[in-house]
Design an enzyme around this catalytic site. Structure first.
Site, mmCIF file in Angstrom:
data_model
loop_
_atom_site.group_PDB
_atom_site.id
_atom_site.type_symbol
_atom_site.label_atom_id
_atom_site.label_comp_id
_atom_site.label_asym_id
_atom_site.label_seq_id
_atom_site.Cartn_x
_atom_site.Cartn_y
_atom_site.Cartn_z
ATOM 1 N N ASP A 11 0.870 -1.180 0.000
ATOM 2 C CA ASP A 11 0.000 0.000 0.000
ATOM 3 C C ASP A 11 0.898 1.218 0.000
ATOM 4 O OD1 ASP A 11 -2.412 -1.439 0.148
ATOM 5 O OD2 ASP A 11 -2.218 -1.652 2.305
ATOM 6 N N ASP A 130 -13.626 -3.435 -1.465
ATOM 7 C CA ASP A 130 -13.464 -3.158 -0.035
ATOM 8 C C ASP A 130 -14.831 -3.328 0.619
ATOM 9 O OD1 ASP A 130 -10.788 -2.565 -0.414
ATOM 10 O OD2 ASP A 130 -11.176 -0.434 -0.768
#
Length: 252
Positions: A11, A130
């Site tokens: 990330d 998500d």
């Protein structure tokens, strides 16, 4: 039986790898190029690179970092963040990525999945979802790095994404992310049973057994993790050895 995959996730925010808990409280975890090189050498099956602030800030994914990362690894490399068009996809693939991960842009304009699959093939298109639990057997899709609720049902969206041409689903349990209490097994199993394409489970890895659980009970095709590798709580070798001992088919 197809071999299960273990995939470290990078990330990236402002050119650095970061990690938080449930998408907030980010802290530095290192240089993306150095971590990518390390994981490639240690036997990762693939890498995922997510520019987690790109969609939120309206920026394009950092092509330069992708080029530098791709130059140092020998494994498949998926890139996501701020990819809103076929031209964006083309630029990322030319920079060295093997697959494109679509999240926010695909929810806002689902046809983007079909456009990418038509030009580059379904094997290039990963749809990242998500998910946050809203009730018994119910999860909602979130966008913009977990900031925005959409009202969309996760399972329905996964099925639609496959219909439009997605080759894989990258499924992150927001409730489990960074907590290290295990992956979202019920979420992963429900989505895996609803689609025929591979599902990559993400969010919650904290022990070796968590990988076993999600790849068996959760029926995931691959397990993705970040902080457990970045902060050297365990290694890729340890995960793979443990999976082999438990009878899980993995790549050498």
């Amino acid at each position: 039986m197809l071999a299960k995959r273990i995939i470290p996730c990078l990330d990236v925010k402002d050119g650095r790898v970061v990690k938080g808990v449930q998408f907030v409280g980010l802290r530095d975890a290192g240089d993306p190029v150095e971590l990518a090189k390390k994981y490639s050498q240690e036997g990762a099956d693939e890498l995922v690179f997510l520019d987690i602030s790109a969609s939120h800030e309206g920026r394009k994914t950092m092509v330069e970092v992708i080029e530098r990362t791709a130059a140092h690894i020998t494994i498949p490399f998926t890139v996501g963040g701020g990819i809103n068009s076929v031209d964006d996809m083309k630029r990322i693939l030319r920079a060295g990525a093997d697959k494109i991960s679509l999240n926010t842009a695909a929810v806002l304009r689902p046809e983007l999945i079909r456009e990418g699959a038509t030009v580059f093939g379904t094997q290039c298109i990963v749809v990242a979802i998500d998910a946050r639990r809203t009730g018994a057997d119910k999860w909602e899709v979130y966008t913009h790095g977990g900031r925005n609720a959409t009202g969309r049902d996760v399972v329905e969206w996964a099925v639609e994404a496959e219909r439009l041409g997605a080759g894989e689903i990258l499924l992150t349990s927001m409730d489990n992310d960074g907590e290290k209490n295990g992956f979202g097994l019920e979420l992963t199993r429900t989505v895996s049973e609803a689609v025929t394409i591979p599902v990559i489970a993400s969010g919650g890895a904290g022990s070796l057994d968590h990988f076993v659980d999600v790849l068996t009970q959760g029926k995931a095709d691959a397990a993705l993790a970040a902080s457990i590798f970045h902060y050297e709580q365990t290694s890729l070798g340890s995960v793979k050895s443990h999976l082999l001992e438990r009878g899980v088919a993995i790549r050498p």
